[in-house]
Design a protein around this motif. Structure first.
Motif, PDB file in Angstrom:
ATOM      1  N   VAL A  50      -3.620  -7.633  -4.217  1.00  0.00           N
ATOM      2  CA  VAL A  50      -2.313  -8.376  -3.947  1.00  0.00           C
ATOM      3  C   VAL A  50      -2.478  -9.445  -3.053  1.00  0.00           C
ATOM      4  O   VAL A  50      -1.877 -10.680  -3.347  1.00  0.00           O
ATOM      5  CB  VAL A  50      -1.393  -7.136  -3.555  1.00  0.00           C
ATOM      6  CG1 VAL A  50      -0.006  -7.740  -3.505  1.00  0.00           C
ATOM      7  CG2 VAL A  50      -1.345  -5.940  -4.530  1.00  0.00           C
ATOM      8  N   ALA A  51      -3.077  -9.320  -2.045  1.00  0.00           N
ATOM      9  CA  ALA A  51      -3.382 -10.495  -0.999  1.00  0.00           C
ATOM     10  C   ALA A  51      -3.839 -11.548  -1.847  1.00  0.00           C
ATOM     11  O   ALA A  51      -3.655 -12.857  -1.451  1.00  0.00           O
ATOM     12  CB  ALA A  51      -4.209  -9.962  -0.016  1.00  0.00           C
ATOM     13  N   GLY A  52      -4.826 -11.446  -2.832  1.00  0.00           N
ATOM     14  CA  GLY A  52      -5.554 -12.557  -3.406  1.00  0.00           C
ATOM     15  C   GLY A  52      -4.295 -13.320  -4.468  1.00  0.00           C
ATOM     16  O   GLY A  52      -4.413 -14.448  -4.483  1.00  0.00           O
ATOM     17  N   PHE A  53      -3.438 -12.530  -4.884  1.00  0.00           N
ATOM     18  CA  PHE A  53      -2.351 -12.953  -5.684  1.00  0.00           C
ATOM     19  C   PHE A  53      -1.561 -13.609  -5.005  1.00  0.00           C
ATOM     20  O   PHE A  53      -0.983 -14.792  -5.342  1.00  0.00           O
ATOM     21  CB  PHE A  53      -1.588 -11.892  -6.412  1.00  0.00           C
ATOM     22  CG  PHE A  53      -0.545 -12.163  -7.187  1.00  0.00           C
ATOM     23  CD1 PHE A  53      -0.739 -12.554  -8.549  1.00  0.00           C
ATOM     24  CD2 PHE A  53       0.815 -12.340  -6.650  1.00  0.00           C
ATOM     25  CE1 PHE A  53       0.604 -12.791  -9.440  1.00  0.00           C
ATOM     26  CE2 PHE A  53       1.782 -12.801  -7.373  1.00  0.00           C
ATOM     27  CZ  PHE A  53       1.684 -13.244  -8.608  1.00  0.00           C
ATOM     28  N   ILE A  65       0.860  -1.253  -0.027  1.00  0.00           N
ATOM     29  CA  ILE A  65      -0.016   0.224   0.011  1.00  0.00           C
ATOM     30  C   ILE A  65       0.747   1.382   0.053  1.00  0.00           C
ATOM     31  O   ILE A  65       0.458   2.482  -0.441  1.00  0.00           O
ATOM     32  CB  ILE A  65      -0.982   0.100   1.208  1.00  0.00           C
ATOM     33  CG1 ILE A  65      -0.414  -0.202   2.621  1.00  0.00           C
ATOM     34  CG2 ILE A  65      -2.183  -1.185   1.067  1.00  0.00           C
ATOM     35  CD1 ILE A  65      -1.113  -0.047   3.819  1.00  0.00           C
ATOM     36  N   GLY A  66       2.014   1.217   0.574  1.00  0.00           N
ATOM     37  CA  GLY A  66       2.981   2.206   0.296  1.00  0.00           C
ATOM     38  C   GLY A  66       3.165   2.548  -1.127  1.00  0.00           C
ATOM     39  O   GLY A  66       3.244   3.825  -1.269  1.00  0.00           O
ATOM     40  N   PRO A  75       0.093 -10.241   5.343  1.00  0.00           N
ATOM     41  CA  PRO A  75      -0.013  -8.937   6.095  1.00  0.00           C
ATOM     42  C   PRO A  75      -1.057  -8.101   5.463  1.00  0.00           C
ATOM     43  O   PRO A  75      -0.748  -7.332   4.620  1.00  0.00           O
ATOM     44  CB  PRO A  75       1.406  -8.502   6.239  1.00  0.00           C
ATOM     45  CG  PRO A  75       2.203  -9.336   5.764  1.00  0.00           C
ATOM     46  CD  PRO A  75       1.484 -10.184   4.790  1.00  0.00           C
ATOM     47  N   THR A  76      -2.370  -8.608   5.615  1.00  0.00           N
ATOM     48  CA  THR A  76      -3.422  -7.763   5.055  1.00  0.00           C
ATOM     49  C   THR A  76      -3.587  -6.114   5.006  1.00  0.00           C
ATOM     50  O   THR A  76      -4.265  -5.557   4.243  1.00  0.00           O
ATOM     51  CB  THR A  76      -4.847  -8.246   5.122  1.00  0.00           C
ATOM     52  OG1 THR A  76      -4.992  -8.481   6.398  1.00  0.00           O
ATOM     53  CG2 THR A  76      -4.906  -9.717   4.520  1.00  0.00           C
ATOM     54  N   ARG A  77      -3.057  -5.873   6.260  1.00  0.00           N
ATOM     55  CA  ARG A  77      -3.124  -4.386   6.726  1.00  0.00           C
ATOM     56  C   ARG A  77      -1.932  -3.494   5.693  1.00  0.00           C
ATOM     57  O   ARG A  77      -2.286  -2.385   5.616  1.00  0.00           O
ATOM     58  CB  ARG A  77      -2.614  -4.233   8.070  1.00  0.00           C
ATOM     59  CG  ARG A  77      -3.746  -4.844   9.129  1.00  0.00           C
ATOM     60  CD  ARG A  77      -3.244  -4.384  10.383  1.00  0.00           C
ATOM     61  NE  ARG A  77      -3.153  -2.732  10.616  1.00  0.00           N
ATOM     62  CZ  ARG A  77      -2.933  -2.348  11.957  1.00  0.00           C
ATOM     63  NH1 ARG A  77      -2.576  -3.202  12.818  1.00  0.00           N
ATOM     64  NH2 ARG A  77      -2.920  -1.117  11.998  1.00  0.00           N
ATOM     65  N   ASN A 101       7.905  -2.487   5.389  1.00  0.00           N
ATOM     66  CA  ASN A 101       8.551  -2.459   3.818  1.00  0.00           C
ATOM     67  C   ASN A 101       8.260  -3.877   3.411  1.00  0.00           C
ATOM     68  O   ASN A 101       7.907  -4.631   3.890  1.00  0.00           O
ATOM     69  CB  ASN A 101       9.903  -2.017   3.926  1.00  0.00           C
ATOM     70  CG  ASN A 101      10.844  -3.061   4.564  1.00  0.00           C
ATOM     71  OD1 ASN A 101      10.680  -4.150   4.918  1.00  0.00           O
ATOM     72  ND2 ASN A 101      11.715  -2.143   5.391  1.00  0.00           N
ATOM     73  N   ALA A 102       8.769  -3.877   2.176  1.00  0.00           N
ATOM     74  CA  ALA A 102       8.394  -5.407   1.222  1.00  0.00           C
ATOM     75  C   ALA A 102       9.135  -6.477   1.981  1.00  0.00           C
ATOM     76  O   ALA A 102       8.894  -7.404   1.891  1.00  0.00           O
ATOM     77  CB  ALA A 102       8.913  -5.289  -0.285  1.00  0.00           C
ATOM     78  N   SER A 103      10.114  -6.019   2.711  1.00  0.00           N
ATOM     79  CA  SER A 103      11.079  -7.250   3.280  1.00  0.00           C
ATOM     80  C   SER A 103      10.446  -7.756   4.511  1.00  0.00           C
ATOM     81  O   SER A 103      10.397  -8.971   4.616  1.00  0.00           O
ATOM     82  CB  SER A 103      12.494  -6.650   3.602  1.00  0.00           C
ATOM     83  OG  SER A 103      13.293  -6.190   2.819  1.00  0.00           O
ATOM     84  N   ASN A 104       9.565  -6.792   5.330  1.00  0.00           N
ATOM     85  CA  ASN A 104       8.909  -7.455   6.218  1.00  0.00           C
ATOM     86  C   ASN A 104       7.780  -8.370   5.880  1.00  0.00           C
ATOM     87  O   ASN A 104       7.435  -9.268   6.307  1.00  0.00           O
ATOM     88  CB  ASN A 104       8.249  -6.404   6.977  1.00  0.00           C
ATOM     89  CG  ASN A 104       9.258  -5.293   7.702  1.00  0.00           C
ATOM     90  OD1 ASN A 104       8.834  -4.115   7.622  1.00  0.00           O
ATOM     91  ND2 ASN A 104      10.279  -5.871   7.936  1.00  0.00           N
ATOM     92  N   ILE A 105       7.269  -8.115   4.811  1.00  0.00           N
ATOM     93  CA  ILE A 105       6.248  -8.661   4.101  1.00  0.00           C
ATOM     94  C   ILE A 105       6.638 -10.233   3.700  1.00  0.00           C
ATOM     95  O   ILE A 105       6.047 -11.296   3.915  1.00  0.00           O
ATOM     96  CB  ILE A 105       5.408  -8.006   2.876  1.00  0.00           C
ATOM     97  CG1 ILE A 105       4.759  -6.735   3.383  1.00  0.00           C
ATOM     98  CG2 ILE A 105       4.633  -8.960   2.109  1.00  0.00           C
ATOM     99  CD1 ILE A 105       4.105  -6.078   2.556  1.00  0.00           C
TER     100      ILE A 105
END
Length: 352
Positions: free
Chosen positions: A176-179, A18-19, A168-170, A152-156
């Motif tokens: 993207v979560a569906g992907f 989302i960022g 991490p849906t938040r 950031n993306a690393s955390n995801i």
């Protein structure tokens, strides 16, 4: 009326969160069109870069379907050039110029260049990933503040690539979560789960370095000698022959030793002795990018071996850590099949 004709946003989007979406939406408010350049589009999958360019473009498309359909959002690949910043900058400039000339005149013929168009770079100006904002002084800058905390993306990726994955849906759009839900069913997802655990165990066992390695960049008659990795980590990817330097060994000798051990390189008389192999060395170069390996801080010296031109290439056979060894035509190579930064090393050593 929009302030800019084009805004440019460069990122890896591994994955899109989302960022990233916030930057794109804010840029769309200020520009008629936004160009998203997806970096690291030319490297093999690994834990830091698990998704291909096409997969990342699909994530963006799921979120910005209308904007992409109306050509307000343009998504293109951008190749890494780890050891040549100037080449990377030139690639960005060429790509943006080509896109502006194509879309700025509605796909028609254009003769006046890009000087008639106002262009701006968009990004998180205070973030380390926004370094490129200062690399292109010919374009204005749109610095957008983060609205979503410090993730950031690393955390995801760290949360996602696990035996019991967490999405991490938040921090992600529902699309993207569906992907990512779909991606969990693929073999590539399983490989990345293994890689994350491998990297954790590796650092626990060996630490983060620095470690010292030696590689051999060997060419003969328009071909380069490569091995296919046999180890589970990076299994099947192409690499230069090489490995870790022993405690009481000179780096040059390590390069020759690894070349012999992994390829059994031979001429008509049999395996070539170390002294003769060393005589083919024409130069060397240090490669010490801090992030060249996910395993830790690994510094390598690559040695350039130029073998005599011949109708019959020296014979090779994969051995030791190499599943396979063979000669590859220089013109047939593709960066996406190389281990870590070995494509970039090859580019630098032989002048691709």
């Amino acid at each position: 009326m929009s302030k800019y004709h084009f805004a440019v946003f460069i990122g890896r989007f591994q994955p899109l969160h989302i960022g990233h979406q916030h930057v794109i939406r804010e840029a769309l408010k200020q520009a008629e069109r936004v160009i998203v350049l997806i970096g690291s589009s030319n490297i093999a999958r690994d834990f830091a870069n698990p998704f291909t360019f096409e997969e990342r473009k699909e994530m963006i498309h799921r979120v910005f379907r209308h904007e992409m359909a109306t050509e307000r959002l343009i998504v293109e690949p951008l190749e890494d050039n780890l050891y040549n910043d100037s080449a990377w900058i030139a690639s960005v400039q060429r790509t943006i110029t080509d896109i502006i000339l194509e879309y700025g005149n509605n796909h028609g013929f254009h003769t006046s260049g890009i000087n008639d168009f106002k262009v701006a770079l968009a990004g998180f100006g205070k973030d380390a990933t926004g370094f490129y904002l200062k690399r292109f002084p010919e374009w204005e800058s749109i610095q957008i503040g983060s609205q979503f905390g410090t993730f950031n993306a690393s955390n995801i990726r760290a949360a996602y690539f696990q035996p019991l994955p967490l999405i991490p849906t938040r921090g992600l759009d529902d699309q993207v979560a569906g992907f990512l839900e779909e991606y969990m069913l693929t073999e590539e997802f399983k490989r990345r789960v293994y890689e994350q655990q491998y990297l954790i165990d590796y650092r626990k066992t060996y630490g983060k370095g620095p470690f010292l390695t030696a590689d051999a960049c060997v060419t003969q008659s328009g071909h380069v000698l490569l091995i296919r990795r046999g180890k589970e980590y990076g299994h099947g990817l192409l690499a230069l022959p090489g490995g870790f330097v022993n405690e009481n060994e000179q780096i040059r000798d390590a390069s020759v030793r690894e070349l012999k051990e992994e390829t059994k390189i031979s001429d008509r008389k049999g395996e070539i002795p170390p002294s003769m192999l060393a005589s083919f060395i024409t130069g060397s170069e240090l490669f010490d990018h801090p992030k060249r390996s996910l395993r830790g801080r690994i510094v390598t010296t690559a040695y350039r071996f130029v073998l005599p031109d011949s109708k019959e290439l020296f014979t090779v056979k994969g051995s030791d850590d190499a599943e396979h060894a063979d000669w590859y035509r220089l013109g047939d190579l593709e960066p996406q099949v190389f281990f870590e930064d070995h494509w970039s090393i090859l580019q630098k050593m032989i002048g691709f």
